[in-house]
Design a protein around this motif. Structure first.
Motif, PDB file in Angstrom:
ATOM      1  N   GLN A   3       0.274  53.207  -6.858  1.00 64.70           N
ATOM      2  CA  GLN A   3      -0.889  53.190  -7.743  1.00 64.70           C
ATOM      3  C   GLN A   3      -2.173  53.167  -6.925  1.00 64.70           C
ATOM      4  O   GLN A   3      -3.132  53.857  -7.256  1.00 64.70           O
ATOM      5  N   GLN A   4      -2.191  52.391  -5.851  1.00 62.61           N
ATOM      6  CA  GLN A   4      -3.379  52.313  -4.997  1.00 62.61           C
ATOM      7  C   GLN A   4      -3.658  53.663  -4.337  1.00 62.61           C
ATOM      8  O   GLN A   4      -4.809  54.091  -4.269  1.00 62.61           O
ATOM      9  N   ASP A   5      -2.607  54.330  -3.853  1.00 68.61           N
ATOM     10  CA  ASP A   5      -2.783  55.658  -3.247  1.00 68.61           C
ATOM     11  C   ASP A   5      -3.353  56.648  -4.249  1.00 68.61           C
ATOM     12  O   ASP A   5      -4.244  57.434  -3.928  1.00 68.61           O
ATOM     13  N   LEU A   6      -2.829  56.625  -5.474  1.00 70.53           N
ATOM     14  CA  LEU A   6      -3.322  57.532  -6.506  1.00 70.53           C
ATOM     15  C   LEU A   6      -4.771  57.219  -6.860  1.00 70.53           C
ATOM     16  O   LEU A   6      -5.600  58.126  -6.959  1.00 70.53           O
ATOM     17  N   ALA A   7      -5.081  55.951  -7.030  1.00 69.54           N
ATOM     18  CA  ALA A   7      -6.458  55.560  -7.351  1.00 69.54           C
ATOM     19  C   ALA A   7      -7.412  56.023  -6.253  1.00 69.54           C
ATOM     20  O   ALA A   7      -8.484  56.572  -6.537  1.00 69.54           O
ATOM     21  N   SER A   8      -7.024  55.842  -5.011  1.00 69.84           N
ATOM     22  CA  SER A   8      -7.867  56.268  -3.888  1.00 69.84           C
ATOM     23  C   SER A   8      -8.018  57.783  -3.857  1.00 69.84           C
ATOM     24  O   SER A   8      -9.130  58.294  -3.695  1.00 69.84           O
ATOM     25  N   ALA A   9      -6.915  58.509  -4.023  1.00 68.84           N
ATOM     26  CA  ALA A   9      -6.962  59.972  -3.980  1.00 68.84           C
ATOM     27  C   ALA A   9      -7.799  60.536  -5.124  1.00 68.84           C
ATOM     28  O   ALA A   9      -8.455  61.568  -4.965  1.00 68.84           O
ATOM     29  N   ALA A  10      -7.796  59.861  -6.274  1.00 73.31           N
ATOM     30  CA  ALA A  10      -8.541  60.328  -7.441  1.00 73.31           C
ATOM     31  C   ALA A  10      -9.950  59.747  -7.509  1.00 73.31           C
ATOM     32  O   ALA A  10     -10.719  60.119  -8.386  1.00 73.31           O
ATOM     33  N   SER A  11     -10.257  58.825  -6.611  1.00 71.63           N
ATOM     34  CA  SER A  11     -11.562  58.128  -6.620  1.00 71.63           C
ATOM     35  C   SER A  11     -11.818  57.442  -7.955  1.00 71.63           C
ATOM     36  O   SER A  11     -12.904  57.539  -8.531  1.00 71.63           O
ATOM     37  N   VAL A  12     -10.787  56.763  -8.443  1.00 69.22           N
ATOM     38  CA  VAL A  12     -10.922  55.958  -9.658  1.00 69.22           C
ATOM     39  C   VAL A  12     -10.474  54.542  -9.322  1.00 69.22           C
ATOM     40  O   VAL A  12      -9.845  54.290  -8.293  1.00 69.22           O
ATOM     41  N   GLY A  13     -10.780  53.621 -10.200  1.00 70.07           N
ATOM     42  CA  GLY A  13     -10.396  52.242  -9.982  1.00 70.07           C
ATOM     43  C   GLY A  13      -8.895  52.036 -10.125  1.00 70.07           C
ATOM     44  O   GLY A  13      -8.235  52.721 -10.915  1.00 70.07           O
ATOM     45  N   LEU A  14      -8.369  51.105  -9.380  1.00 70.37           N
ATOM     46  CA  LEU A  14      -6.946  50.777  -9.478  1.00 70.37           C
ATOM     47  C   LEU A  14      -6.597  50.363 -10.902  1.00 70.37           C
ATOM     48  O   LEU A  14      -5.541  50.725 -11.417  1.00 70.37           O
ATOM     49  N   SER A  15      -7.477  49.631 -11.564  1.00 64.89           N
ATOM     50  CA  SER A  15      -7.214  49.211 -12.943  1.00 64.89           C
ATOM     51  C   SER A  15      -7.095  50.409 -13.879  1.00 64.89           C
ATOM     52  O   SER A  15      -6.341  50.363 -14.852  1.00 64.89           O
TER      53      SER A  15
END
Length: 62
Positions: free
Chosen positions: A3-15
């Protein structure tokens, strides 16, 4: 992909990712598009509804 990798790759919040995966919320359109783009860049193909239902699959290695 975590989830953290996806949030970072998408530039969105982890939440945003956590809530979407848990069906607690639907991301606003620009965040949803960013998540989809990040997944596509990682090799995920989104399959349109074709009578059998929409889906996803991993792109074949070339």
């Amino acid at each position: 992909m975590s989830q953290q990798d996806l949030a970072s790759a998408a530039s969105v919040g982890l939440s945003t990712v956590r809530n979407f995966e848990a069906s607690r919320s639907i991301p606003v359109p620009n965040n949803r598009a960013a998540i989809q783009a990040a997944l596509e860049a990682a090799g995920v193909e989104f399959i349109a509804e074709n009578g059998g239902g929409a889906g996803v699959r991993l792109r074949k290695a070339r």
